[in-house]
Design an enzyme around this catalytic site. Structure first.
Site, PDB file in Angstrom:
ATOM      1  N   PRO A 270       0.645  -1.212   0.067  1.00  0.00           N
ATOM      2  CA  PRO A 270       0.022  -0.022  -0.038  1.00  0.00           C
ATOM      3  C   PRO A 270       0.976   1.214   0.047  1.00  0.00           C
ATOM      4  CG  PRO A 270      -0.308  -0.985   1.900  1.00  0.00           C
ATOM      5  CD  PRO A 270       0.421  -2.108   1.035  1.00  0.00           C
ATOM      6  N   ASN A 271       0.285   2.041  -0.688  1.00  0.00           N
ATOM      7  CA  ASN A 271       0.871   3.535  -1.020  1.00  0.00           C
ATOM      8  C   ASN A 271       2.381   3.672  -1.733  1.00  0.00           C
ATOM      9  OD1 ASN A 271      -1.030   5.033   0.848  1.00  0.00           O
ATOM     10  ND2 ASN A 271      -0.195   3.681   2.310  1.00  0.00           N
TER      11      ASN A 271
ATOM     12  N   ARG B  91       4.975  10.781  -2.894  1.00  0.00           N
ATOM     13  CA  ARG B  91       4.659  10.405  -1.254  1.00  0.00           C
ATOM     14  C   ARG B  91       5.739  10.625  -0.402  1.00  0.00           C
ATOM     15  NH1 ARG B  91       5.045   4.513   1.117  1.00  0.00           N
ATOM     16  NH2 ARG B  91       4.101   4.757   3.293  1.00  0.00           N
TER      17      ARG B  91
ATOM     18  N   ASN C  97       8.318  -5.460  -1.464  1.00  0.00           N
ATOM     19  CA  ASN C  97       8.094  -4.205  -0.488  1.00  0.00           C
ATOM     20  C   ASN C  97       6.676  -4.511   0.145  1.00  0.00           C
ATOM     21  OD1 ASN C  97       8.012  -2.043   1.063  1.00  0.00           O
ATOM     22  ND2 ASN C  97       8.980  -0.916  -0.313  1.00  0.00           N
TER      23      ASN C  97
ATOM     24  N   HIS D 284       4.401  -4.594   8.908  1.00  0.00           N
ATOM     25  CA  HIS D 284       4.635  -4.414  10.313  1.00  0.00           C
ATOM     26  C   HIS D 284       3.261  -5.172  11.153  1.00  0.00           C
ATOM     27  CE1 HIS D 284       7.499  -1.528   9.339  1.00  0.00           C
ATOM     28  NE2 HIS D 284       6.412  -0.888   8.695  1.00  0.00           N
TER      29      HIS D 284
ATOM     30  N   ASP E 147       1.755 -15.629   6.333  1.00  0.00           N
ATOM     31  CA  ASP E 147       1.688 -17.078   6.157  1.00  0.00           C
ATOM     32  C   ASP E 147       1.825 -17.479   4.600  1.00  0.00           C
ATOM     33  OD1 ASP E 147       1.106 -17.453   8.830  1.00  0.00           O
ATOM     34  OD2 ASP E 147      -1.003 -17.269   8.763  1.00  0.00           O
TER      35      ASP E 147
ATOM     36  N   GLU F 275      12.808  -9.430   1.066  1.00  0.00           N
ATOM     37  CA  GLU F 275      12.111  -8.214   1.520  1.00  0.00           C
ATOM     38  C   GLU F 275      12.773  -7.030   1.401  1.00  0.00           C
ATOM     39  OE1 GLU F 275      11.109  -8.787   5.740  1.00  0.00           O
ATOM     40  OE2 GLU F 275      10.508  -6.788   5.863  1.00  0.00           O
TER      41      GLU F 275
ATOM     42  N   ILE G  13      12.364   0.648   1.222  1.00  0.00           N
ATOM     43  CA  ILE G  13      13.188   1.763   0.348  1.00  0.00           C
ATOM     44  C   ILE G  13      13.937   2.837   1.621  1.00  0.00           C
ATOM     45  CG2 ILE G  13      12.778   4.153  -0.656  1.00  0.00           C
ATOM     46  CD1 ILE G  13      10.378   2.592  -2.081  1.00  0.00           C
ATOM     47  N   SER G  14      13.144   3.007   2.581  1.00  0.00           N
ATOM     48  CA  SER G  14      13.799   3.565   3.869  1.00  0.00           C
ATOM     49  C   SER G  14      14.424   2.493   4.893  1.00  0.00           C
ATOM     50  CB  SER G  14      12.841   4.444   4.542  1.00  0.00           C
ATOM     51  OG  SER G  14      11.902   3.457   5.204  1.00  0.00           O
TER      52      SER G  14
ATOM     53  N   ARG H 253      13.440   4.684  12.134  1.00  0.00           N
ATOM     54  CA  ARG H 253      11.983   5.444  11.934  1.00  0.00           C
ATOM     55  C   ARG H 253      11.246   4.977  13.210  1.00  0.00           C
ATOM     56  NH1 ARG H 253       9.414   4.843   6.256  1.00  0.00           N
ATOM     57  NH2 ARG H 253       8.245   6.682   7.210  1.00  0.00           N
TER      58      ARG H 253
ATOM     59  N   ARG I 133       7.740   0.587  13.300  1.00  0.00           N
ATOM     60  CA  ARG I 133       8.455   0.181  11.971  1.00  0.00           C
ATOM     61  C   ARG I 133       9.405  -0.894  12.158  1.00  0.00           C
ATOM     62  NH1 ARG I 133       5.878   3.771   7.853  1.00  0.00           N
ATOM     63  NH2 ARG I 133       5.461   5.749   8.641  1.00  0.00           N
TER      64      ARG I 133
HETATM   65  C1  DQA Z   1       8.387   0.902   3.422  1.00  0.00           C
HETATM   66  C2  DQA Z   1       8.563   1.267   5.023  1.00  0.00           C
HETATM   67  C3  DQA Z   1       7.363   0.818   5.894  1.00  0.00           C
HETATM   68  O1  DQA Z   1       7.392   1.242   7.333  1.00  0.00           O
HETATM   69  C4  DQA Z   1       6.174   1.872   5.265  1.00  0.00           C
HETATM   70  O2  DQA Z   1       5.093   1.590   5.646  1.00  0.00           O
HETATM   71  C5  DQA Z   1       6.110   2.072   3.788  1.00  0.00           C
HETATM   72  C6  DQA Z   1       7.313   1.934   2.848  1.00  0.00           C
HETATM   73  C7  DQA Z   1       9.789   1.263   2.703  1.00  0.00           C
HETATM   74  O3  DQA Z   1      10.008   0.843   1.667  1.00  0.00           O
HETATM   75  O4  DQA Z   1      10.631   1.977   3.428  1.00  0.00           O
HETATM   76  O5  DQA Z   1       4.941   2.050   2.939  1.00  0.00           O
HETATM   77  O6  DQA Z   1       8.257  -0.382   3.181  1.00  0.00           O
END
Ligand code: DQA
Length: 144
Positions: A9-10, A17, A74, A80, A87, A100, A103-104, A109, A113
């Site tokens: 998501p996102n 973003r 990702n 989290h 599963d 896995e 990006i950050s 953080r 997280r």
């Molecule tokens: C993320 C880190 C996650 O905590 C966050 O919710 C994301 C992006 C990252 O790529 O750094 O949406 O997975």
């Protein structure tokens, strides 16, 4: 070699973003990075997908299990707390590698997280190198 590159998501909003956290590159920049990990002898084809929907992501992992396809994942915020995704990922163990990627660096953080429910069933983890993490993940998969 085909690699499924799955994004939660996102991540479809990369580029706009929180650029101070995630940079200004977009999801369209991921495929060339992953394919750059290939060579003339070992070509890499990246199948990059993104969804905000947990069920759809779980379904894509099932698809990877059935086809024995390596996965770069990702999981974004699902990292989290999604036991359903964990599963699903557990079914890849012994079938195909799962890397896995973040990006950050989630460990630098907020405290929520710092936990990944996915890492325990991943082959390996790459975090904190921006979008280049996807290329590093592909290189690790090709190297195996
Ligand atoms: C993320 C880190 C996650 O905590 C966050 O919710 C994301 C992006 C990252 O790529 O750094 O949406 O997975």
């Amino acid at each position: 070699m085909r690699i499924l590159v799955l994004n939660g998501p996102n991540l479809g909003r990369l580029g706009t973003r929180e650029p101070e956290v995630y940079g200004t590159a977009t999801i369209d920049d991921i495929a060339p990075l992953v394919e750059a990990a290939g060579s003339l002898e070992q070509r890499v084809e990246a199948d990059v997908r993104q969804t905000d929907d947990e069920a759809e992501l779980v379904g894509w992992i099932h698809e990877a299990v059935d086809a024995r396809t390596p996965v770069i994942l990702n999981p974004a915020a699902f990292t989290h707390y999604s036991y359903a995704l964990r599963d699903a990922c557990a079914q890849l163990q012994g079938v195909a590698p799962l890397v896995e990627v973040h990006i950050s660096n989630p460990h630098a953080r907020e405290a929520f997280r710092h936990t990944s429910v996915i890492s325990g069933v991943a082959t390996g983890i790459i975090a904190g190198f921006g979008l280049d993490g996807y290329r590093l993940a592909a290189a690790a998969i090709v190297g195996r």
